[in-house]
Design a protein around this motif. Structure first.
Motif, PDB file in Angstrom:
ATOM      1  N   PHE A   1       0.651  -1.185  -0.141  1.00 13.26           N
ATOM      2  CA  PHE A   1      -0.081  -0.022   0.087  1.00 13.26           C
ATOM      3  C   PHE A   1       0.881   1.175   0.026  1.00 13.26           C
ATOM      4  O   PHE A   1       0.287   2.218  -0.065  1.00 13.26           O
ATOM      5  CB  PHE A   1      -0.956   0.010   1.159  1.00 13.26           C
ATOM      6  N   LYS A   2       2.066   1.002  -0.010  1.00 11.75           N
ATOM      7  CA  LYS A   2       3.195   2.176  -0.011  1.00 11.75           C
ATOM      8  C   LYS A   2       3.533   2.710  -1.488  1.00 11.75           C
ATOM      9  O   LYS A   2       3.533   1.774  -2.304  1.00 11.75           O
ATOM     10  CB  LYS A   2       4.433   2.159   0.728  1.00 11.75           C
ATOM     11  N   PRO A   3       3.743   3.958  -1.792  1.00 14.68           N
ATOM     12  CA  PRO A   3       4.372   4.259  -3.102  1.00 14.68           C
ATOM     13  C   PRO A   3       5.714   3.668  -3.240  1.00 14.68           C
ATOM     14  O   PRO A   3       6.287   3.540  -2.177  1.00 14.68           O
ATOM     15  CB  PRO A   3       4.379   5.936  -2.834  1.00 14.68           C
ATOM     16  N   ASP A   4       6.005   3.648  -4.414  1.00 14.12           N
ATOM     17  CA  ASP A   4       7.402   3.012  -4.878  1.00 14.12           C
ATOM     18  C   ASP A   4       8.542   3.663  -3.890  1.00 14.12           C
ATOM     19  O   ASP A   4       9.460   2.892  -3.622  1.00 14.12           O
ATOM     20  CB  ASP A   4       7.534   2.752  -6.305  1.00 14.12           C
TER      21      ASP A   4
ATOM     22  N   THR B   1      12.821   2.947   1.676  1.00 14.13           N
ATOM     23  CA  THR B   1      13.066   4.151   2.623  1.00 14.13           C
ATOM     24  C   THR B   1      12.634   4.230   3.957  1.00 14.13           C
ATOM     25  O   THR B   1      12.949   4.901   4.810  1.00 14.13           O
ATOM     26  CB  THR B   1      12.742   5.291   1.682  1.00 14.13           C
ATOM     27  N   SER B   2      11.463   3.185   4.224  1.00 14.53           N
ATOM     28  CA  SER B   2      10.719   3.143   5.598  1.00 14.53           C
ATOM     29  C   SER B   2      10.333   1.807   5.983  1.00 14.53           C
ATOM     30  O   SER B   2      10.115   1.026   5.305  1.00 14.53           O
ATOM     31  CB  SER B   2       9.642   4.055   5.517  1.00 14.53           C
TER      32      SER B   2
ATOM     33  N   THR C   1       2.557   6.236   4.868  1.00 16.97           N
ATOM     34  CA  THR C   1       2.158   7.738   5.178  1.00 16.97           C
ATOM     35  C   THR C   1       1.268   8.104   4.267  1.00 16.97           C
ATOM     36  O   THR C   1       0.498   9.230   4.273  1.00 16.97           O
ATOM     37  CB  THR C   1       3.605   8.598   5.137  1.00 16.97           C
ATOM     38  N   ASP C   2       1.371   7.584   2.880  1.00 20.50           N
ATOM     39  CA  ASP C   2       0.419   7.918   1.716  1.00 20.50           C
ATOM     40  C   ASP C   2      -0.169   6.715   1.355  1.00 20.50           C
ATOM     41  O   ASP C   2       0.165   6.360   0.232  1.00 20.50           O
ATOM     42  CB  ASP C   2       0.941   8.665   0.715  1.00 20.50           C
ATOM     43  N   PRO C   3      -1.247   6.073   1.922  1.00 21.70           N
ATOM     44  CA  PRO C   3      -1.790   4.930   1.303  1.00 21.70           C
ATOM     45  C   PRO C   3      -2.041   4.824  -0.022  1.00 21.70           C
ATOM     46  O   PRO C   3      -2.794   6.006  -0.506  1.00 21.70           O
ATOM     47  CB  PRO C   3      -2.615   4.291   2.303  1.00 21.70           C
ATOM     48  N   THR C   4      -1.889   3.869  -1.085  1.00 25.22           N
ATOM     49  CA  THR C   4      -2.490   3.664  -2.140  1.00 25.22           C
ATOM     50  C   THR C   4      -2.640   2.357  -2.642  1.00 25.22           C
ATOM     51  O   THR C   4      -1.897   1.522  -2.252  1.00 25.22           O
ATOM     52  CB  THR C   4      -1.210   4.377  -3.227  1.00 25.22           C
TER      53      THR C   4
END
Length: 297
Positions: A53-56, A61-62, A68-71
């Motif tokens: 659900f994370k951006p690429d 990096t986390s 932080t920004d679900p997608t």
């Protein structure tokens, strides 16, 4: 109160007194330790689900589990980003897994019934030979099997993955069922013979109805092992239209460095779901089949 009841009460009280009491603090500490260890074991799986659900740009990096920004873009790309829909690969895996389950239950149960209930010449020798195949490395017979299937024209089809399962090649399941069938009283067979039943009817009407736990155990393990298998489909399947879900996951990884990790984690999450659902649905029968195998009932 009767003497028997008084004796029972006395024994129970002595047993309770003999058992050391565990303080609430020690119990809470034990539970906290178990939760911590369980979290460490499940963290890679939870990280995979969260990364889907994370951006690429955020995946590597986390290390946190909350995006932080679900997608859900990774699910869209993974499902329809290949030349063949990932849903079709899911379907291929499902068909192969179900056929393997049917083949193993059909052939292995009949082989186990023959070893436990029928008398034939060399039964002990063939049973020992069957157990010996458990110690044979799969890679030792890989090339002869491939040459055989190649000459039969079966390469690049599901036949090498399915047809052998109808010939009782999984010695583990045969042994598992043999141990379970030995626990079924032979008096039931004798009663069925007196009613005019032959060996086949005894197998269908007496043995199989009493063997639901071990059959469920064999079915669940067959499905899981086939669903998770990567090596055999990699050897025998060439066209992407015939890929299984596990082979489909490999297509998201590129050695040149252009891998789509988001889609990989998203489709991996979907691929794990059928295993969880299967275990939840058949958990009771699975545990019962493992617990009662080899035990006299």
């Amino acid at each position: 109160m009767t003497d028997a009841a008084l004796s029972t009460t006395t024994i129970a009280s002595r047993t309770d007194a003999a058992e050391p009491s565990v303080s609430p603090w020690k119990r809470a500490l034990l539970y906290a330790l178990l939760v911590a260890v369980s979290f460490l074991m499940l963290y890679p799986l939870l990280w995979m689900v969260a990364s889907s659900f994370k951006p690429d740009s955020e995946i590597f990096t986390s290390t946190g589990l909350i995006p932080t920004d679900p997608t859900v873009d990774a699910y869209r790309r993974g499902w329809s980003g290949l030349s063949v829909s990932f849903g079709w690969m899911f379907f291929n895996s499902l068909v192969i897994s179900l056929l393997v389950v049917v083949g193993n239950l059909f052939s292995c149960s009949m082989a186990a019934y023959a070893f436990t209930r029928l008398r034939f010449k060399g039964r002990g020798f063939w049973f020992t030979l069957m157990l010996g195949t458990l110690m044979m490395p799969q890679h030792a017979v890989l090339i002869p099997q491939y040459v055989l299937f190649l000459k039969l024209g079966w390469v690049n089809s599901i036949l090498p993955l399915v047809v052998p399962k109808f010939l009782a090649i999984d010695a583990f399941f045969i042994f598992l069922m043999v141990q379970f069938f030995r626990g079924i009283p032979r008096e039931l067979d004798e009663a069925a013979i007196m009613d005019g039943c032959g060996p086949l009817r005894i197998f269908l009407k007496v043995i199989l109805p009493l063997s639901t736990p071990v059959l469920a155990t064999a079915a669940v393990f067959s499905f899981i092992w086939t669903w998770d298998d990567f090596f055999a489909p990699l050897i025998y399947l060439n066209d992407i239209e015939k890929y299984t879900a596990q082979l489909g996951l490999r297509t998201f990884v590129d050695s040149t460095g252009t891998s789509d990790w988001g889609s990989l984690f998203a489709m991996s999450t979907l691929t794990v779901l059928p295993i969880f659902i299967l275990f939840i649905l058949f958990q009771r029968l699975l545990i019962e089949g493992i617990a009662t195998t080899g035990m006299k009932r």
